[in-house]
Design a protein around this motif. Structure first.
Motif, PDB file in Angstrom:
ATOM      1  N   THR A   1       0.841  -1.194   0.000  1.00 55.11           N
ATOM      2  CA  THR A   1       0.000   0.000   0.000  1.00 55.11           C
ATOM      3  C   THR A   1       0.875   1.242   0.000  1.00 55.11           C
ATOM      4  O   THR A   1       2.036   1.206   0.397  1.00 55.11           O
ATOM      5  CB  THR A   1      -0.912   0.015   1.242  1.00 55.11           C
ATOM      6  OG1 THR A   1      -0.096   0.095   2.409  1.00 55.11           O
ATOM      7  CG2 THR A   1      -1.798  -1.208   1.288  1.00 55.11           C
ATOM      8  N   ASP A   2       0.296   2.337  -0.441  1.00 51.21           N
ATOM      9  CA  ASP A   2       1.030   3.598  -0.480  1.00 51.21           C
ATOM     10  C   ASP A   2       1.511   4.001   0.909  1.00 51.21           C
ATOM     11  O   ASP A   2       2.627   4.490   1.065  1.00 51.21           O
ATOM     12  CB  ASP A   2       0.158   4.707  -1.069  1.00 51.21           C
ATOM     13  CG  ASP A   2      -0.039   4.558  -2.563  1.00 51.21           C
ATOM     14  OD1 ASP A   2       0.769   3.856  -3.198  1.00 51.21           O
ATOM     15  OD2 ASP A   2      -1.008   5.144  -3.089  1.00 51.21           O
TER      16      ASP A   2
ATOM     17  N   ASP B   1       5.336   4.602   1.865  1.00 53.25           N
ATOM     18  CA  ASP B   1       5.770   5.893   2.395  1.00 53.25           C
ATOM     19  C   ASP B   1       6.523   5.717   3.713  1.00 53.25           C
ATOM     20  O   ASP B   1       7.539   6.377   3.945  1.00 53.25           O
ATOM     21  CB  ASP B   1       4.577   6.833   2.597  1.00 53.25           C
ATOM     22  CG  ASP B   1       3.971   7.288   1.281  1.00 53.25           C
ATOM     23  OD1 ASP B   1       4.634   7.144   0.231  1.00 53.25           O
ATOM     24  OD2 ASP B   1       2.823   7.777   1.302  1.00 53.25           O
ATOM     25  N   ARG B   2       6.032   4.823   4.567  1.00 53.27           N
ATOM     26  CA  ARG B   2       6.728   4.568   5.837  1.00 53.27           C
ATOM     27  C   ARG B   2       8.087   3.939   5.599  1.00 53.27           C
ATOM     28  O   ARG B   2       9.059   4.262   6.300  1.00 53.27           O
ATOM     29  CB  ARG B   2       5.875   3.677   6.735  1.00 53.27           C
ATOM     30  CG  ARG B   2       4.693   4.410   7.327  1.00 53.27           C
ATOM     31  CD  ARG B   2       4.064   3.630   8.457  1.00 53.27           C
ATOM     32  NE  ARG B   2       4.002   2.209   8.183  1.00 53.27           N
ATOM     33  CZ  ARG B   2       2.912   1.460   8.227  1.00 53.27           C
ATOM     34  NH1 ARG B   2       1.773   2.004   8.554  1.00 53.27           N
ATOM     35  NH2 ARG B   2       2.959   0.179   7.978  1.00 53.27           N
ATOM     36  N   ALA B   3       8.189   3.053   4.616  1.00 54.19           N
ATOM     37  CA  ALA B   3       9.477   2.434   4.297  1.00 54.19           C
ATOM     38  C   ALA B   3      10.460   3.483   3.781  1.00 54.19           C
ATOM     39  O   ALA B   3      11.636   3.476   4.155  1.00 54.19           O
ATOM     40  CB  ALA B   3       9.290   1.323   3.264  1.00 54.19           C
TER      41      ALA B   3
ATOM     42  N   GLU C   1      15.135   7.032   4.740  1.00 53.96           N
ATOM     43  CA  GLU C   1      15.682   8.383   4.839  1.00 53.96           C
ATOM     44  C   GLU C   1      16.236   8.644   6.236  1.00 53.96           C
ATOM     45  O   GLU C   1      17.327   9.218   6.380  1.00 53.96           O
ATOM     46  CB  GLU C   1      14.610   9.418   4.492  1.00 53.96           C
ATOM     47  CG  GLU C   1      14.262   9.453   3.028  1.00 53.96           C
ATOM     48  CD  GLU C   1      13.156  10.444   2.708  1.00 53.96           C
ATOM     49  OE1 GLU C   1      12.551  11.018   3.646  1.00 53.96           O
ATOM     50  OE2 GLU C   1      12.885  10.645   1.512  1.00 53.96           O
ATOM     51  N   ALA C   2      15.513   8.222   7.268  1.00 56.11           N
ATOM     52  CA  ALA C   2      15.985   8.426   8.645  1.00 56.11           C
ATOM     53  C   ALA C   2      17.266   7.638   8.900  1.00 56.11           C
ATOM     54  O   ALA C   2      18.193   8.139   9.546  1.00 56.11           O
ATOM     55  CB  ALA C   2      14.900   8.011   9.640  1.00 56.11           C
ATOM     56  N   LEU C   3      17.340   6.428   8.380  1.00 58.03           N
ATOM     57  CA  LEU C   3      18.535   5.606   8.546  1.00 58.03           C
ATOM     58  C   LEU C   3      19.741   6.235   7.865  1.00 58.03           C
ATOM     59  O   LEU C   3      20.822   6.323   8.458  1.00 58.03           O
ATOM     60  CB  LEU C   3      18.294   4.202   7.987  1.00 58.03           C
ATOM     61  CG  LEU C   3      19.505   3.284   7.985  1.00 58.03           C
ATOM     62  CD1 LEU C   3      19.860   2.877   9.405  1.00 58.03           C
ATOM     63  CD2 LEU C   3      19.264   2.087   7.115  1.00 58.03           C
TER      64      LEU C   3
END
Length: 123
Positions: A12-13, A17-19, A24-26
């Motif tokens: 799902t979108d 988006d969470r992935a 990005e945070a990593l």
């Protein structure tokens, strides 16, 4: 499993988006801690010397990247990472990655080329 495999399974979108946010945070956290190796050749050198220190390999391309040599490098890096149990994430679009790393997306006014962001290792 690559991110492309996950996307191919009707992710799902919201999950996608969470992935992306997690990746990005990593990358941002690893950059602050000086735990990134940037560039195909630099990454290959590190993998040859100390593959046990690598936890993630990010392979990035742009739509215009049709270079066969780059694709061969990617195949070799992926094979090496699989043999050494290193997680791999493939992403399309290096613009956001360049922003996260504070790199210019294109050559600057002095003609200096940006760093090679096609492969990033997180140690």
């Amino acid at each position: 499993m690559t991110l492309e495999d996950l996307v191919g399974t009707n992710m799902t979108d919201n999950r996608r988006d969470r992935a992306i946010e997690a990746l990005e945070a990593l990358v941002e956290a690893a950059r602050r801690q000086d735990c990134l190796t940037v560039g195909v050749y630099e990454s290959a050198k590190l993998l040859n010397v100390d593959p046990d220190s690598v936890v993630l390999c990010v392979l990035a391309t742009d739509e215009e990247d049709k270079d066969i040599a780059l694709q061969i490098h990617f195949m070799l890096l992926q094979a090496f990472c699989c043999d050494n149990d290193i997680n791999i994430v493939r992403i399309a679009g290096m613009h956001r990655l360049a922003q996260l790393l504070g790199e210019p997306a294109a050559a600057d006014d002095n003609g200096n080329e940006p760093h090679d962001l096609h492969c990033i290792l997180v140690t």
